[in-house]
Design an enzyme around this catalytic site. Structure first.
Site, PDB file in Angstrom:
ATOM      1  N   LYS A 106       1.033  -1.180  -0.264  1.00 20.66           N
ATOM      2  CA  LYS A 106      -0.259   0.241  -0.244  1.00 20.66           C
ATOM      3  C   LYS A 106       0.733   1.090   0.150  1.00 20.66           C
ATOM      4  O   LYS A 106       1.377   1.719   1.281  1.00 20.66           O
ATOM      5  CB  LYS A 106      -0.430   0.095   0.972  1.00 20.66           C
ATOM      6  CG  LYS A 106      -2.069   1.273   1.286  1.00 20.66           C
ATOM      7  CD  LYS A 106      -3.042   0.944   2.887  1.00 20.66           C
ATOM      8  CE  LYS A 106      -3.591   2.080   2.419  1.00 20.66           C
ATOM      9  NZ  LYS A 106      -4.806   2.051   3.298  1.00 20.66           N
TER      10      LYS A 106
ATOM     11  N   LYS B 119      -2.065  -1.802  -3.934  1.00 23.96           N
ATOM     12  CA  LYS B 119      -2.668  -0.184  -3.650  1.00 23.96           C
ATOM     13  C   LYS B 119      -2.174   0.785  -3.855  1.00 23.96           C
ATOM     14  O   LYS B 119      -1.165   1.005  -3.048  1.00 23.96           O
ATOM     15  CB  LYS B 119      -3.938  -0.609  -2.535  1.00 23.96           C
ATOM     16  CG  LYS B 119      -4.167   0.752  -2.161  1.00 23.96           C
ATOM     17  CD  LYS B 119      -5.230   1.066  -0.313  1.00 23.96           C
ATOM     18  CE  LYS B 119      -6.364   1.934  -0.790  1.00 23.96           C
ATOM     19  NZ  LYS B 119      -6.949   1.884   0.377  1.00 23.96           N
TER      20      LYS B 119
END
Length: 323
Positions: free
Chosen positions: A195, A248
């Site tokens: 992330k 992400k």
């Protein structure tokens, strides 16, 4: 020979041929639909920076979940917006918290739809960070206790999968141990493994009122410049017991998705985040591009890079195009 024997356009001449040799295909089963849940009754608040997306009270969220299931989308992921926030995000792991009640309602009224939950305290803290703060620093190990409790209360409410998104070191192992000890050894974990600290989260933070009140998240979310480190994060989460690993955002990190696909046999998820969604929406509304084509092309690119699952706010619209 006056011309090469190979003419690659031969199989592009007819739609039937194009469909026959198409390498990447999207289906409703590829998608997970994110939903924001708020306190109250009959509340449906459009998110200004995310056209077409809403904050929904539990009663209306259930209706939305039923529509999602009817479209053939197999799962939703829930993000909670509590009435009150504090420095520890305690409403996030309250057994009677907003997400816990939403889980119960969806599982009771929309059987067969998988409910995934975001496990992170940023939506519930008054400072907007994903961890406990002391003297301006984000405390890793102290935060793990909050995440363990949150994951357990989600499981007890009926969640089908938990998805830690905080990027604290060791959180997958901590949550796995908590779930196993609490009697949920079969409950899978979808780890936000790579992330990145991205500007593309801005509309989400507007939706969840979760922008940091000081500093930024660069001390725990990943440097966008680092690809090898992303693979280390993925390896670590796999070793700690993750069942699915996520990258992400999605489109700015297609290279990481592709490298992750080559590195692990686990399912790969990718989150087409709020900023990716809102850019396409804004450009479409301005007439600068064809929104539907841009939506489908972006989703195909994520799938082609190697993602098995795509978390996207376009899920319903994309499935309607596939039907």
């Amino acid at each position: 020979m006056a011309f090469p024997i190979q003419r690659l356009r031969r199989l592009r001449q007819q739609d039937s041929f194009r469909r026959m040799v198409r390498e990447t295909v999207l289906s409703p089963a590829d998608f997970i639909y994110p939903l924001f849940v708020v306190e109250g009754q009959g509340r449906r608040e459009e998110i200004g920076s995310m056209p077409g997306q809403f904050r929904l009270s539990v009663d209306l969220l259930v209706k939305e979940a039923a529509e999602v299931k009817a479209l053939g989308i197999p799962a939703i992921i829930l993000f909670g917006i509590p009435a009150k926030k504090d420095d520890r995000g305690s409403s996030g792991y309250d057994p009677n918290g907003i997400v816990q009640r939403a889980i119960k309602a969806v599982k009771d009224q929309v059987p067969g739809l998988a409910v995934i939950t975001d496990v992170c305290i940023d939506e519930y803290t008054d400072h907007g960070h994903c961890g406990i703060v002391k003297d301006g620093k984000i405390l890793n190990d102290e935060t793990l206790e909050c995440l363990r409790t949150m994951a357990r209360t989600h499981a007890e409410a009926g969640a089908d999968m938990v998805a830690p998104s905080d990027m604290m070191d060791g959180r997958v192992a901590a949550i796995r141990a908590e779930l196993d000890q609490a009697g949920f050894p079969e409950l899978p974990i979808m780890a936000y493994a790579a992330k990145f600290s991205s500007c593309f989260y801005a509309p989400f933070r507007d939706a969840a009122y979760s922008s940091p009140q000081f500093g930024d998240r660069q001390s725990y979310q990943m440097d966008p410049a680092n690809g090898r480190e992303a693979l280390r994060e993925i390896d670590s989460d796999v070793e700690e017991g993750a069942d699915i690993v996520m990258v992400k955002p999605a489109m700015p990190y297609l290279d990481i998705i592709a490298q992750a696909r080559a590195r692990t046999l686990l399912p790969i998820a990718a989150y087409q985040v709020s900023g990716e969604y809102s850019m396409i929406k804004a450009a479409g509304r301005a007439g600068w591009l064809d929104e539907t084509r841009a939506m489908m092309e972006s989703l195909l690119s994520i799938r082609r890079a190697g993602a098995d699952l795509i978390l996207t706010y376009f899920a319903k619209d994309a499935v309607r195009q596939l039907h």
